[in-house]
Motif scaffolding. Structure first.
Motif, short mmCIF file in Angstrom:
data_model
loop_
_atom_site.label_atom_id
_atom_site.label_comp_id
_atom_site.label_asym_id
_atom_site.label_seq_id
_atom_site.Cartn_x
_atom_site.Cartn_y
_atom_site.Cartn_z
N ILE A 25 0.83 -1.20 0.00
CA ILE A 25 0.00 0.00 0.00
C ILE A 25 0.86 1.24 0.00
O ILE A 25 1.86 1.33 0.72
N TRP A 26 0.49 2.20 -0.84
CA TRP A 26 0.98 3.57 -0.76
C TRP A 26 -0.19 4.44 -1.20
O TRP A 26 -1.20 3.93 -1.70
N LEU A 27 -0.11 5.75 -1.00
CA LEU A 27 -1.24 6.63 -1.26
C LEU A 27 -0.84 7.78 -2.17
O LEU A 27 0.18 8.44 -1.93
N MET A 28 -1.65 8.03 -3.18
CA MET A 28 -1.42 9.20 -4.00
C MET A 28 -1.56 10.46 -3.16
O MET A 28 -2.51 10.60 -2.39
N ASP A 272 -9.50 4.33 -10.62
CA ASP A 272 -10.22 5.15 -9.65
C ASP A 272 -11.30 4.31 -8.97
O ASP A 272 -11.47 3.12 -9.25
N TRP A 273 -12.04 4.93 -8.05
CA TRP A 273 -12.96 4.16 -7.19
C TRP A 273 -14.24 3.73 -7.89
O TRP A 273 -15.05 3.02 -7.30
N THR A 274 -14.45 4.15 -9.14
CA THR A 274 -15.67 3.77 -9.86
C THR A 274 -15.56 2.39 -10.51
O THR A 274 -16.55 1.90 -11.07
N VAL A 275 -14.38 1.78 -10.44
CA VAL A 275 -14.11 0.53 -11.15
C VAL A 275 -14.09 -0.64 -10.17
O VAL A 275 -13.44 -0.57 -9.13
N ASN A 276 -14.79 -1.70 -10.49
CA ASN A 276 -14.72 -2.93 -9.72
C ASN A 276 -13.44 -3.68 -10.09
O ASN A 276 -13.19 -3.93 -11.28
N LEU A 298 -9.61 2.64 -3.37
CA LEU A 298 -10.54 3.09 -2.34
C LEU A 298 -10.95 4.55 -2.58
O LEU A 298 -10.11 5.39 -2.88
N ASP A 299 -12.25 4.84 -2.46
CA ASP A 299 -12.72 6.22 -2.54
C ASP A 299 -12.04 7.03 -1.43
O ASP A 299 -12.16 6.69 -0.25
N PRO A 300 -11.32 8.10 -1.76
CA PRO A 300 -10.62 8.87 -0.72
C PRO A 300 -11.54 9.38 0.38
O PRO A 300 -11.10 9.56 1.52
N ASN A 301 -12.82 9.58 0.08
CA ASN A 301 -13.74 10.10 1.08
C ASN A 301 -14.12 9.07 2.14
O ASN A 301 -14.68 9.43 3.19
N VAL A 302 -13.80 7.81 1.89
CA VAL A 302 -13.98 6.79 2.94
C VAL A 302 -13.17 7.18 4.17
O VAL A 302 -13.56 6.88 5.31
N LEU A 303 -12.06 7.87 3.97
CA LEU A 303 -11.17 8.21 5.08
C LEU A 303 -11.76 9.25 6.02
O LEU A 303 -11.15 9.58 7.04
N SER A 331 4.42 -15.91 -12.40
CA SER A 331 3.76 -14.61 -12.31
C SER A 331 2.25 -14.82 -12.31
O SER A 331 1.76 -15.87 -12.74
N GLY A 332 1.53 -13.82 -11.80
CA GLY A 332 0.08 -13.94 -11.71
C GLY A 332 -0.54 -12.61 -11.35
O GLY A 332 0.16 -11.60 -11.21
N PRO A 333 -1.85 -12.57 -11.19
CA PRO A 333 -2.53 -11.30 -10.90
C PRO A 333 -2.12 -10.74 -9.53
O PRO A 333 -2.15 -11.45 -8.53
N THR A 334 -1.74 -9.46 -9.52
CA THR A 334 -1.33 -8.82 -8.28
C THR A 334 -2.02 -7.46 -8.14
O THR A 334 -2.44 -6.85 -9.11
N HIS A 335 -2.08 -7.01 -6.90
CA HIS A 335 -2.81 -5.80 -6.54
C HIS A 335 -1.93 -4.93 -5.66
O HIS A 335 -1.29 -5.43 -4.72
N ILE A 336 -1.90 -3.64 -5.96
CA ILE A 336 -1.24 -2.64 -5.12
C ILE A 336 -2.35 -1.76 -4.57
O ILE A 336 -3.08 -1.13 -5.34
N PHE A 337 -2.50 -1.72 -3.26
CA PHE A 337 -3.59 -0.94 -2.67
C PHE A 337 -3.25 0.55 -2.71
O PHE A 337 -2.14 0.96 -2.39
N ASN A 338 -4.25 1.34 -3.12
CA ASN A 338 -4.09 2.79 -3.15
C ASN A 338 -5.48 3.39 -3.08
O ASN A 338 -6.49 2.67 -3.06
N LEU A 339 -5.55 4.70 -3.03
CA LEU A 339 -6.82 5.40 -3.16
C LEU A 339 -7.16 5.53 -4.64
O LEU A 339 -6.30 5.36 -5.51
#
Length: 368
Positions: A25-28, A272-276, A298-303, A331-339
């Protein structure tokens, strides 16, 4: 150029679609006005540009969020508009108004004067990259960045932020030749700028297409996506330490074009947060040379909710991506958590702590 060995490579491994023991995780905009220590440093600097152009201050604020939170990456403290500023457009920041250019690009003569800037005018950014790498001492990787050619063009023509993009879209539809000229210069300038950051020590680079989503279907592909691809085609693939450098593309409002963005020559797509996330995985594809890691969303307003709700929504995002990739031999599907966009200046700092803790704990649990 010698830098300390990297102690936490989780973010980079995820960029390369390699298995990790937790979701990084890192945050814009993670170094910003929601942190009181940032506000204090900016006050000492006297202005935003005083902060961004001073190597010591830029290093200090880049590291501030890492002193508070166990984030998995640092991002260079700078601004997306440094490139057009170096072109001579006269960037300034007025309190409460955001960025403004003294010399917007609105006619044929102004467009004709545009050129890729002398990178010596951006030496302060590259000096900051090297300083930050040394100060990090291998703690986490450092991300460099730039605005996309289209996003830079929006500010260059409008002269500031915009609610309707009337001036830039008037040029786009009325004088497409001028807009293509601006975008071509911007693309080559962004590529040179990011390559300079890579040479200075950036371990990943990100292109922020913040305003790509304001374009119509068909127009986006011609005036935004094509020029982002032009940037990517020119980027160096190896960093100052001899390691490969992953490339991230983030288009706010770009969910409509995920399949086409999946064709870009980059390693990571930011969402962005509109995408599943599950649907994004399906749209982008999970195998083959063009498979991408996903970053977000994550929608930044959740914070602004309670820490309990923040943790709940973080788990929801992790669940939406699905079962993490755990095969270290493939290799395989990976996710980096961000807003899904930059963190708000009004965010309670304690809620960021709740977010980072929830992502690390829950993503580890998902891998058991």
């Amino acid at each position: 150029m010698a830098f300390s060995p990297l102690k936490n490579d989780t973010f980079l491994r995820a960029c390369w679609r390699q298995a990790t023991d937790h979701t990084p995780i890192w945050l814009m905009r993670q170094a910003g006005r929601y942190l009181p220590e940032y506000v204090a440093t900016r006050a000492r600097a006297g202005s935003f540009m005083g902060l961004a152009t001073n190597v010591d201050y830029a290093t200090e604020v880049t590291l501030q969020p890492l002193a508070r939170y166990p984030l998995d990456a640092a991002i260079l403290f700078s601004d997306i508009l440094t490139v057009p500023d170096a072109m001579g457009l006269g960037l300034s920041f007025e309190a409460g108004e955001g960025p403004r250019f003294a010399h917007p690009v609105r006619d044929e003569a102004a467009v004709a004067r545009l050129a890729v800037p002398d990178l010596d005018k951006l030496r302060y950014v590259c000096d900051a990259v090297g300083s930050i790498r040394r100060a990090l001492d291998g703690q986490v990787p450092l991300i460099g960045f730039s605005g996309s050619p289209w996003t830079l063009a929006c500010y260059m023509v409008e002269g500031a932020g915009s609610s309707d993009y009337r001036l830039v879209k008037s040029m786009l539809y009325g004088r497409a030749d001028l807009m293509h000229r601006i975008l071509a210069v911007n693309a080559d300038a962004v590529a040179a700028y990011l390559n300079a950051q890579i040479d200075a020590g950036a371990q990943a680079v990100m292109i922020f297409d913040s305003w790509g989503g304001v374009l119509a279907d068909g127009v986006f592909q011609e005036f935004s996506l094509a020029y982002t691809a032009r940037v990517l085609s020119q980027l160096k693939r190896t960093g100052a330490d001899g390691q490969p450098v992953p490339r991230i593309v983030f288009t706010k409002g770009g969910g409509l074009w995920l399949r086409e963005m999946g064709e870009l020559d980059c390693e990571v797509l930011g969402l962005d947060w509109t995408v599943n996330l599950a649907r994004a995985r399906a749209a982008v594809g999970e195998s083959g040379e063009k498979a991408k890691a996903l970053q977000g969303n994550l929608d930044p307003n959740v914070l602004f909710a309670s820490p309990e709700v923040v943790a709940q929504e973080a788990r929801r995002v992790l669940d939406s991506f699905g079962k993490p990739h755990t095969d270290v031999a493939a290799s395989g599907p990976t996710h980096i958590f961000n807003l899904g966009h930059g963190i708000s200046q009004f965010t309670p700092p304690e809620n960021v702590a709740a977010l980072v803790e929830a992502v690390h704990l829950y993503s580890r649990a998902l891998r058991r």
